[in-house]
Design a protein around this motif. Structure first.
Motif, PDB file in Angstrom:
ATOM      1  N   ARG A 136       0.082   0.540  -0.702  1.00 38.27           N
ATOM      2  CA  ARG A 136      -0.783   0.268  -1.850  1.00 38.27           C
ATOM      3  C   ARG A 136       0.075  -0.056  -3.088  1.00 38.27           C
ATOM      4  O   ARG A 136      -0.177  -1.024  -3.794  1.00 38.27           O
ATOM      5  CB  ARG A 136      -1.647   1.504  -2.130  1.00 38.27           C
ATOM      6  N   GLU A 137       1.089   0.754  -3.307  1.00 33.62           N
ATOM      7  CA  GLU A 137       1.939   0.601  -4.490  1.00 33.62           C
ATOM      8  C   GLU A 137       2.771  -0.677  -4.457  1.00 33.62           C
ATOM      9  O   GLU A 137       2.892  -1.387  -5.459  1.00 33.62           O
ATOM     10  CB  GLU A 137       2.874   1.809  -4.614  1.00 33.62           C
ATOM     11  N   HIS A 138       3.359  -0.987  -3.315  1.00 32.42           N
ATOM     12  CA  HIS A 138       4.332  -2.076  -3.250  1.00 32.42           C
ATOM     13  C   HIS A 138       3.779  -3.404  -2.758  1.00 32.42           C
ATOM     14  O   HIS A 138       4.352  -4.451  -3.059  1.00 32.42           O
ATOM     15  CB  HIS A 138       5.513  -1.673  -2.359  1.00 32.42           C
ATOM     16  N   ALA A 139       2.699  -3.406  -1.998  1.00 32.41           N
ATOM     17  CA  ALA A 139       2.274  -4.651  -1.359  1.00 32.41           C
ATOM     18  C   ALA A 139       0.871  -5.114  -1.710  1.00 32.41           C
ATOM     19  O   ALA A 139       0.527  -6.260  -1.431  1.00 32.41           O
ATOM     20  CB  ALA A 139       2.382  -4.509   0.166  1.00 32.41           C
ATOM     21  N   LEU A 140       0.062  -4.273  -2.302  1.00 36.47           N
ATOM     22  CA  LEU A 140      -1.308  -4.657  -2.638  1.00 36.47           C
ATOM     23  C   LEU A 140      -1.333  -5.276  -4.030  1.00 36.47           C
ATOM     24  O   LEU A 140      -1.017  -4.622  -5.021  1.00 36.47           O
ATOM     25  CB  LEU A 140      -2.247  -3.450  -2.579  1.00 36.47           C
ATOM     26  N   LEU A 141      -1.680  -6.553  -4.075  1.00 38.46           N
ATOM     27  CA  LEU A 141      -1.751  -7.276  -5.346  1.00 38.46           C
ATOM     28  C   LEU A 141      -3.208  -7.551  -5.681  1.00 38.46           C
ATOM     29  O   LEU A 141      -4.024  -7.782  -4.789  1.00 38.46           O
ATOM     30  CB  LEU A 141      -0.989  -8.593  -5.243  1.00 38.46           C
ATOM     31  N   GLU A 142      -3.528  -7.536  -6.957  1.00 38.23           N
ATOM     32  CA  GLU A 142      -4.876  -7.839  -7.409  1.00 38.23           C
ATOM     33  C   GLU A 142      -4.848  -9.101  -8.246  1.00 38.23           C
ATOM     34  O   GLU A 142      -3.912  -9.330  -9.011  1.00 38.23           O
ATOM     35  CB  GLU A 142      -5.445  -6.666  -8.210  1.00 38.23           C
ATOM     36  N   GLY A 143      -5.858  -9.939  -8.069  1.00 46.38           N
ATOM     37  CA  GLY A 143      -5.937 -11.206  -8.790  1.00 46.38           C
ATOM     38  C   GLY A 143      -6.892 -12.128  -8.069  1.00 46.38           C
ATOM     39  O   GLY A 143      -7.878 -11.683  -7.494  1.00 46.38           O
ATOM     40  N   TYR A 180      -4.649  -9.059  -2.260  1.00 50.27           N
ATOM     41  CA  TYR A 180      -3.704  -9.717  -1.359  1.00 50.27           C
ATOM     42  C   TYR A 180      -2.668  -8.694  -0.915  1.00 50.27           C
ATOM     43  O   TYR A 180      -2.124  -7.956  -1.732  1.00 50.27           O
ATOM     44  CB  TYR A 180      -3.014 -10.881  -2.091  1.00 50.27           C
ATOM     45  N   PHE A 181      -2.442  -8.646   0.390  1.00 47.06           N
ATOM     46  CA  PHE A 181      -1.404  -7.760   0.934  1.00 47.06           C
ATOM     47  C   PHE A 181      -0.164  -8.615   1.151  1.00 47.06           C
ATOM     48  O   PHE A 181      -0.118  -9.425   2.067  1.00 47.06           O
ATOM     49  CB  PHE A 181      -1.861  -7.128   2.250  1.00 47.06           C
ATOM     50  N   ASP A 182       0.821  -8.452   0.281  1.00 46.65           N
ATOM     51  CA  ASP A 182       2.040  -9.250   0.358  1.00 46.65           C
ATOM     52  C   ASP A 182       2.989  -8.613   1.371  1.00 46.65           C
ATOM     53  O   ASP A 182       3.698  -7.661   1.076  1.00 46.65           O
ATOM     54  CB  ASP A 182       2.704  -9.342  -1.014  1.00 46.65           C
ATOM     55  N   TYR A 185       5.724  -9.535   2.577  1.00 46.18           N
ATOM     56  CA  TYR A 185       7.156  -9.557   2.264  1.00 46.18           C
ATOM     57  C   TYR A 185       7.555  -8.389   1.372  1.00 46.18           C
ATOM     58  O   TYR A 185       8.694  -7.953   1.389  1.00 46.18           O
ATOM     59  CB  TYR A 185       7.553 -10.895   1.641  1.00 46.18           C
ATOM     60  N   ARG A 186       6.607  -7.856   0.644  1.00 44.93           N
ATOM     61  CA  ARG A 186       6.903  -6.700  -0.195  1.00 44.93           C
ATOM     62  C   ARG A 186       7.025  -5.412   0.610  1.00 44.93           C
ATOM     63  O   ARG A 186       7.610  -4.455   0.133  1.00 44.93           O
ATOM     64  CB  ARG A 186       5.857  -6.552  -1.285  1.00 44.93           C
ATOM     65  N   PHE A 187       6.438  -5.367   1.809  1.00 47.69           N
ATOM     66  CA  PHE A 187       6.690  -4.182   2.639  1.00 47.69           C
ATOM     67  C   PHE A 187       7.715  -4.458   3.719  1.00 47.69           C
ATOM     68  O   PHE A 187       8.403  -3.543   4.156  1.00 47.69           O
ATOM     69  CB  PHE A 187       5.409  -3.530   3.185  1.00 47.69           C
ATOM     70  N   GLU A 188       7.874  -5.695   4.128  1.00 49.24           N
ATOM     71  CA  GLU A 188       8.853  -6.002   5.170  1.00 49.24           C
ATOM     72  C   GLU A 188      10.290  -6.028   4.654  1.00 49.24           C
ATOM     73  O   GLU A 188      11.224  -5.918   5.439  1.00 49.24           O
ATOM     74  CB  GLU A 188       8.531  -7.348   5.824  1.00 49.24           C
ATOM     75  N   THR A 189      10.463  -6.206   3.361  1.00 45.96           N
ATOM     76  CA  THR A 189      11.811  -6.305   2.807  1.00 45.96           C
ATOM     77  C   THR A 189      12.315  -4.999   2.211  1.00 45.96           C
ATOM     78  O   THR A 189      13.427  -4.946   1.687  1.00 45.96           O
ATOM     79  CB  THR A 189      11.874  -7.415   1.734  1.00 45.96           C
ATOM     80  N   ARG A 190      11.540  -3.952   2.310  1.00 48.98           N
ATOM     81  CA  ARG A 190      11.958  -2.620   1.846  1.00 48.98           C
ATOM     82  C   ARG A 190      12.335  -1.805   3.083  1.00 48.98           C
ATOM     83  O   ARG A 190      11.458  -1.491   3.893  1.00 48.98           O
ATOM     84  CB  ARG A 190      10.840  -1.941   1.068  1.00 48.98           C
ATOM     85  N   PRO A 191      13.608  -1.475   3.240  1.00 49.93           N
ATOM     86  CA  PRO A 191      14.058  -0.817   4.476  1.00 49.93           C
ATOM     87  C   PRO A 191      13.273   0.438   4.851  1.00 49.93           C
ATOM     88  O   PRO A 191      12.958   0.636   6.018  1.00 49.93           O
ATOM     89  CB  PRO A 191      15.526  -0.481   4.206  1.00 49.93           C
ATOM     90  N   GLU A 192      12.935   1.269   3.878  1.00 52.12           N
ATOM     91  CA  GLU A 192      12.227   2.514   4.194  1.00 52.12           C
ATOM     92  C   GLU A 192      10.821   2.235   4.710  1.00 52.12           C
ATOM     93  O   GLU A 192      10.324   2.943   5.592  1.00 52.12           O
ATOM     94  CB  GLU A 192      12.212   3.472   2.987  1.00 52.12           C
ATOM     95  N   ASP A 250       1.448  -8.973  10.975  1.00 50.02           N
ATOM     96  CA  ASP A 250       1.530  -8.319   9.675  1.00 50.02           C
ATOM     97  C   ASP A 250       0.129  -8.014   9.152  1.00 50.02           C
ATOM     98  O   ASP A 250      -0.344  -6.904   9.209  1.00 50.02           O
ATOM     99  CB  ASP A 250       2.352  -9.154   8.685  1.00 50.02           C
ATOM    100  N   VAL A 251      -0.557  -9.026   8.643  1.00 48.66           N
ATOM    101  CA  VAL A 251      -1.899  -8.873   8.093  1.00 48.66           C
ATOM    102  C   VAL A 251      -2.836  -9.802   8.864  1.00 48.66           C
ATOM    103  O   VAL A 251      -2.557 -10.987   9.004  1.00 48.66           O
ATOM    104  CB  VAL A 251      -1.925  -9.222   6.586  1.00 48.66           C
ATOM    105  N   VAL A 252      -3.934  -9.262   9.371  1.00 50.07           N
ATOM    106  CA  VAL A 252      -4.907 -10.063  10.114  1.00 50.07           C
ATOM    107  C   VAL A 252      -6.169 -10.188   9.264  1.00 50.07           C
ATOM    108  O   VAL A 252      -6.726  -9.181   8.818  1.00 50.07           O
ATOM    109  CB  VAL A 252      -5.234  -9.428  11.482  1.00 50.07           C
ATOM    110  N   THR A 253      -6.589 -11.436   9.050  1.00 48.23           N
ATOM    111  CA  THR A 253      -7.828 -11.705   8.313  1.00 48.23           C
ATOM    112  C   THR A 253      -8.857 -12.255   9.291  1.00 48.23           C
ATOM    113  O   THR A 253      -9.652 -11.512   9.842  1.00 48.23           O
ATOM    114  CB  THR A 253      -7.575 -12.683   7.138  1.00 48.23           C
TER     115      THR A 253
END
Length: 176
Positions: A11-18, A31-33, A35-42, A118-121
């Motif tokens: 929610r904090e790192h990958a959920l964008l509003e707009g 929008y669930f980005d 790349y914002r969760f795939e590029t953070r190792p943890e 990753d994300v299925v719509t």
């Protein structure tokens, strides 16, 4: 990382509003980005472990994982490391040089593969990847995704004989 911690981190790192146009062509305020969760190792590591566990539970006969380029390759690699299952890369189309493969990686026809997404719509990209795997002689009956946007993807995959297993659903991640 617990499930609740991972959910909060997504929610904090990958959920964008707009105002976003999705791959399906639909518009969304969220929008669930990936790349914002795939590029953070943890986050990538925690997601890889959960994908591996989901595959073990729901598709224990899978001998390989498969990730469509580009978005799911890092996820398939992380799940491969966690599960020790080799993985394949599904290209959008066969390249026109070198081996001209659409499916990259070693495999034998008849093997069972679990697709990682990753994300299925709407499910369109996942269905295309499943069809490519099947055309290559592989069996694919399950897709594991990080986020199911709950916009018809599960039903579309089911029409093609594939079950969708989501780590999280949009309703769990999008604030009311």
């Amino acid at each position: 990382m617990t499930d609740q911690e991972l959910q909060s981190a997504l929610r904090e790192h990958a959920l964008l509003e707009g105002d976003f146009v999705l791959r399906s062509g639909r518009r969304s305020k969220h929008y669930f980005d990936k790349y914002r969760f795939e590029t953070r190792p943890e986050l990538l590591e925690a997601i890889g472990v959960r994908i591996a566990a989901t595959v073990a539970e729901h598709e224990p006969e899978a001998g390989r994982l498969a990730g469509p380029e580009l978005g799911a390759v890092a996820l398939a690699a992380a799940a491969s490391l966690a599960s020790r299952l080799p993985f394949l890369i599904v290209r959008k189309e066969a390249k026109d040089y070198g081996t001209a493969n659409r499916i990259e990686g070693a495999f034998e026809a008849g093997e069972r593969v679990c697709l990682v997404e990753d994300v299925v719509t709407s499910g369109g990209a996942a269905v295309a990847a499943v069809q490519a795997l099947r055309e290559a002689g592989l069996e694919c009956r399950t897709t594991v995704c990080v986020v199911d946007r709950e916009e018809g993807g599960s039903d579309e995959l089911a029409r093609h004989g594939v079950r969708l297993r989501a780590l999280f659903r949009a309703g769990e991640l999008v604030p009311d």
